[in-house]
Scaffold this active site. Structure first.
Site, PDB file in Angstrom:
ATOM      1  N   THR A 225      61.578   1.832 -34.470  1.00  0.00           N
ATOM      2  CA  THR A 225      60.473   0.908 -34.694  1.00  0.00           C
ATOM      3  C   THR A 225      60.306   0.114 -33.406  1.00  0.00           C
ATOM      4  O   THR A 225      61.230  -0.572 -32.978  1.00  0.00           O
ATOM      5  CB  THR A 225      60.762  -0.052 -35.864  1.00  0.00           C
ATOM      6  OG1 THR A 225      60.992   0.701 -37.050  1.00  0.00           O
ATOM      7  CG2 THR A 225      59.595  -1.007 -36.090  1.00  0.00           C
TER       8      THR A 225
ATOM      9  N   ARG B 149      56.332  12.007 -41.221  1.00  0.00           N
ATOM     10  CA  ARG B 149      55.702  12.152 -42.534  1.00  0.00           C
ATOM     11  C   ARG B 149      56.308  13.284 -43.359  1.00  0.00           C
ATOM     12  O   ARG B 149      56.365  13.188 -44.598  1.00  0.00           O
ATOM     13  CB  ARG B 149      54.198  12.391 -42.365  1.00  0.00           C
ATOM     14  CG  ARG B 149      53.461  11.269 -41.666  1.00  0.00           C
ATOM     15  CD  ARG B 149      53.565   9.956 -42.400  1.00  0.00           C
ATOM     16  NE  ARG B 149      52.706   8.928 -41.779  1.00  0.00           N
ATOM     17  CZ  ARG B 149      52.693   7.662 -42.140  1.00  0.00           C
ATOM     18  NH1 ARG B 149      53.513   7.232 -43.091  1.00  0.00           N
ATOM     19  NH2 ARG B 149      51.890   6.797 -41.539  1.00  0.00           N
TER      20      ARG B 149
ATOM     21  N   HIS C  76      44.397   1.093 -46.191  1.00  0.00           N
ATOM     22  CA  HIS C  76      45.434   2.075 -45.884  1.00  0.00           C
ATOM     23  C   HIS C  76      46.026   2.654 -47.163  1.00  0.00           C
ATOM     24  O   HIS C  76      46.139   3.884 -47.310  1.00  0.00           O
ATOM     25  CB  HIS C  76      46.532   1.408 -45.050  1.00  0.00           C
ATOM     26  CG  HIS C  76      47.750   2.265 -44.863  1.00  0.00           C
ATOM     27  ND1 HIS C  76      47.740   3.435 -44.142  1.00  0.00           N
ATOM     28  CD2 HIS C  76      49.030   2.110 -45.332  1.00  0.00           C
ATOM     29  CE1 HIS C  76      48.956   3.973 -44.157  1.00  0.00           C
ATOM     30  NE2 HIS C  76      49.751   3.188 -44.862  1.00  0.00           N
TER      31      HIS C  76
ATOM     32  N   ASP D 229      59.587  -4.047 -44.032  1.00  0.00           N
ATOM     33  CA  ASP D 229      58.254  -3.535 -43.730  1.00  0.00           C
ATOM     34  C   ASP D 229      57.430  -3.539 -45.013  1.00  0.00           C
ATOM     35  O   ASP D 229      57.903  -3.080 -46.061  1.00  0.00           O
ATOM     36  CB  ASP D 229      58.333  -2.122 -43.157  1.00  0.00           C
ATOM     37  CG  ASP D 229      57.023  -1.689 -42.518  1.00  0.00           C
ATOM     38  OD1 ASP D 229      56.247  -2.561 -42.102  1.00  0.00           O
ATOM     39  OD2 ASP D 229      56.790  -0.473 -42.435  1.00  0.00           O
TER      40      ASP D 229
ATOM     41  N   GLU E 138      45.987   8.928 -41.757  1.00  0.00           N
ATOM     42  CA  GLU E 138      44.633   8.597 -42.191  1.00  0.00           C
ATOM     43  C   GLU E 138      43.572   9.154 -41.248  1.00  0.00           C
ATOM     44  O   GLU E 138      42.547   9.685 -41.691  1.00  0.00           O
ATOM     45  CB  GLU E 138      44.459   7.087 -42.273  1.00  0.00           C
ATOM     46  CG  GLU E 138      45.275   6.385 -43.328  1.00  0.00           C
ATOM     47  CD  GLU E 138      45.082   4.883 -43.215  1.00  0.00           C
ATOM     48  OE1 GLU E 138      44.095   4.376 -43.768  1.00  0.00           O
ATOM     49  OE2 GLU E 138      45.911   4.232 -42.541  1.00  0.00           O
TER      50      GLU E 138
ATOM     51  N   GLN F  24      59.644  12.071 -44.640  1.00  0.00           N
ATOM     52  CA  GLN F  24      59.372  11.030 -45.620  1.00  0.00           C
ATOM     53  C   GLN F  24      58.912  11.612 -46.954  1.00  0.00           C
ATOM     54  O   GLN F  24      59.344  11.180 -48.023  1.00  0.00           O
ATOM     55  CB  GLN F  24      58.306  10.079 -45.071  1.00  0.00           C
ATOM     56  CG  GLN F  24      57.961   8.914 -45.970  1.00  0.00           C
ATOM     57  CD  GLN F  24      56.857   8.044 -45.377  1.00  0.00           C
ATOM     58  OE1 GLN F  24      56.380   8.288 -44.279  1.00  0.00           O
ATOM     59  NE2 GLN F  24      56.457   7.027 -46.120  1.00  0.00           N
TER      60      GLN F  24
ATOM     61  N   GLU G 228      50.941  -2.038 -36.622  1.00  0.00           N
ATOM     62  CA  GLU G 228      51.270  -3.157 -37.492  1.00  0.00           C
ATOM     63  C   GLU G 228      51.408  -4.451 -36.684  1.00  0.00           C
ATOM     64  O   GLU G 228      51.483  -4.430 -35.455  1.00  0.00           O
ATOM     65  CB  GLU G 228      52.578  -2.878 -38.247  1.00  0.00           C
ATOM     66  CG  GLU G 228      52.578  -1.550 -38.995  1.00  0.00           C
ATOM     67  CD  GLU G 228      53.745  -1.407 -39.953  1.00  0.00           C
ATOM     68  OE1 GLU G 228      54.366  -2.446 -40.297  1.00  0.00           O
ATOM     69  OE2 GLU G 228      54.039  -0.274 -40.360  1.00  0.00           O
TER      70      GLU G 228
ATOM     71  N   LYS H 217      61.705   6.898 -41.514  1.00  0.00           N
ATOM     72  CA  LYS H 217      61.305   5.643 -40.873  1.00  0.00           C
ATOM     73  C   LYS H 217      62.382   5.051 -39.963  1.00  0.00           C
ATOM     74  O   LYS H 217      62.064   4.288 -39.047  1.00  0.00           O
ATOM     75  CB  LYS H 217      60.975   4.596 -41.955  1.00  0.00           C
ATOM     76  CG  LYS H 217      59.797   4.950 -42.842  1.00  0.00           C
ATOM     77  CD  LYS H 217      58.490   4.625 -42.145  1.00  0.00           C
ATOM     78  CE  LYS H 217      57.335   4.656 -43.112  1.00  0.00           C
ATOM     79  NZ  LYS H 217      56.069   4.242 -42.475  1.00  0.00           N
TER      80      LYS H 217
ATOM     81  N   ASP I 233      55.479   1.277 -36.183  1.00  0.00           N
ATOM     82  CA  ASP I 233      56.472   1.792 -37.123  1.00  0.00           C
ATOM     83  C   ASP I 233      56.360   3.324 -37.128  1.00  0.00           C
ATOM     84  O   ASP I 233      55.679   3.909 -37.957  1.00  0.00           O
ATOM     85  CB  ASP I 233      56.218   1.211 -38.509  1.00  0.00           C
ATOM     86  CG  ASP I 233      57.242   1.672 -39.523  1.00  0.00           C
ATOM     87  OD1 ASP I 233      58.393   1.897 -39.126  1.00  0.00           O
ATOM     88  OD2 ASP I 233      56.893   1.800 -40.714  1.00  0.00           O
TER      89      ASP I 233
ATOM     90  N   GLU J 185      52.308   3.905 -36.869  1.00  0.00           N
ATOM     91  CA  GLU J 185      51.675   2.924 -37.753  1.00  0.00           C
ATOM     92  C   GLU J 185      51.458   1.652 -36.952  1.00  0.00           C
ATOM     93  O   GLU J 185      52.419   1.050 -36.460  1.00  0.00           O
ATOM     94  CB  GLU J 185      52.545   2.650 -38.990  1.00  0.00           C
ATOM     95  CG  GLU J 185      52.584   3.831 -39.942  1.00  0.00           C
ATOM     96  CD  GLU J 185      53.254   3.520 -41.266  1.00  0.00           C
ATOM     97  OE1 GLU J 185      53.076   4.312 -42.197  1.00  0.00           O
ATOM     98  OE2 GLU J 185      53.957   2.489 -41.364  1.00  0.00           O
TER      99      GLU J 185
END
Length: 407
Positions: free
Chosen positions: A250, A230, A126, A119, A353, A233, A194, A246, A226, A192
């Site tokens: 996925t 948080r 971002h 990844d 975000e 992480q 992607e 993570k 993904d 996420e």
């Protein structure tokens, strides 16, 4: 492009210019098989190829796309040209029509066997937003960010097909004011948006894949969510990077759009400053920026429309960097772009975000708010690209619903 004898809506995202590949089954089937989406139908590719005596029949007759991926670019092009001929030559209708199934009747499966999974972190918007959220008093981008595509190796065993439920992960978390870490379900579960790419033709260990060799090795593109915890992480990632935050899931979309279908979507990537090292420079007159328009929905409500065309590092550069040290890629290896975000608030590809670290929650139409995902939430990511002659290339969507943690 010749017209098809099959009734395909003019605005279909799965028209003749697209012809994406996937793996499907019908109720009562003995097992999954390879298909091509065309209009409102799926073509049973293996059955059609065997009936026609096609030389590539064995490559497209398995329960995954693995055989086709491994066959290499000349076969990819042969299969695509043959399918197009089947669907546009009236003389072929009688032999092909029995192998068409309504898309509303099929169940989709994982399209290929995932080998390695990498990844990346390739959206400047971002990365800048994340830097401002977590390091407001420092430069938002790390010193290396504009010199190389940053990435990490993920867990291939937890790549799941679209629609598979996502169980809220548990792990250690520690807030900035907490005296010690605690264990429990993630409280900051995120997404996420992607774009993923799957390798077909492998490379030699000790060799390198140059930027110009991208289309010889990569078969096609698909969508990726993904999922990210948080809080887990944030506590674990120093100094080695993402791990349990993570690796729990996925999600990937069921249809793989071949690179040939994206020729009209190729665009120049953003200006790079400073100019990257020689091995990362775009091949002359061969840009691999892609004009893809993503859409993110939570419980059916659109929360973002990220633009892929603004990604700083292209998939061709990502592959070149991934192999520059001599690491090989194998059939079925996949890599993802990293979160796709644009410069505007409505173009951000993750809740971190969108809500600015949870401080500015989203308001949904039912009156509820989201800083991060709640149990029962369903996330869907879709995308389109411009095709030739004004057509639209669709990627379908990748979806997943959050289930409570198993404590």
């Amino acid at each position: 492009m010749p017209e098809s004898w099959l009734d395909i809506a003019p605005d279909s995202p799965f028209g003749l210019h697209n012809l994406p590949y996937g793996v499907f089954s019908e109720p009562g089937d003995p097992g999954p098989r390879t298909g091509v989406a065309v209009g409102a139908h799926v073509l049973d590719l293996g059955a059609a190829a065997r009936a026609a005596g096609s030389p590539f029949a064995d490559a497209v007759s398995g329960p995954s796309l693995d055989g086709l991926l491994a066959a290499g670019r000349p076969v990819w092009e042969q299969v695509r040209a043959t399918v197009l001929r089947w669907l546009t030559d009236p003389a072929r209708e009688e032999g092909v029509r029995p192998h068409l199934i309504g898309r509303d009747r099929v169940r989709m499966h994982m399209p290929f066997t995932v080998g390695d999974y990498v990844d990346f972190y390739s959206s400047e918007h971002h990365a800048t937003n994340v830097g401002r959220i977590f390091r407001p008093d420092s430069a938002p981008l790390t010193p290396n960010w504009k010199h190389l595509p940053i990435g990490y190796h993920g867990r291939a065993g937890t790549v799941v097909p679209s629609g598979a439920p996502v169980v809220r992960p548990c792990g250690q978390r520690k807030g900035p004011d907490d005296p010690a870490p605690v264990f429990g379900p993630s409280r900051r579960l995120d997404i996420e948006a992607e774009v993923g790419f799957v390798v077909g033709a492998p490379s030699r260990r000790g060799g390198r894949v140059p930027v110009g060799g991208f289309a010889d090795h990569v078969f096609g593109a698909f969508l990726v969510n993904d999922w990210s915890a948080r809080d887990l992480q944030a506590w674990e990632y120093v100094p080695l990077g993402p791990f349990l935050g993570k690796s729990f899931a996925t999600s990937v979309s069921p249809w793989v759009v071949p690179l040939q279908a994206l020729e009209a979507a190729r665009v120049e990537p953003p200006v790079r400053d400073p100019e990257p090292l020689e091995y990362l420079r775009d091949a002359k007159d061969e840009p691999w920026g892609l004009d893809l328009a993503l859409e993110v929905r939570i419980n059916g409500h659109v929360v973002a429309r990220p633009p892929f065309a603004q990604m700083y590092w292209t998939p061709a550069q990502q592959l070149a960097h991934m192999t520059v040290n001599g690491a090989s890629v194998r059939t079925g290896d996949m890599y993802a772009s990293g979160t796709v975000s644009g410069p505007e608030p409505g173009q951000r590809g993750c809740l971190l975000e969108m809500t600015w670290g949870g401080r500015e929650p989203l308001k949904l139409p039912d009156g509820s708010e989201r800083a991060f995902l709640e149990d029962g939430d369903t996330v869907a990511i879709s995308a389109t690209a411009p095709g030739p002659e004004g057509s639209v290339i669709g990627f379908g969507e990748v979806t997943g619903s959050v289930r409570p943690a198993e404590e």
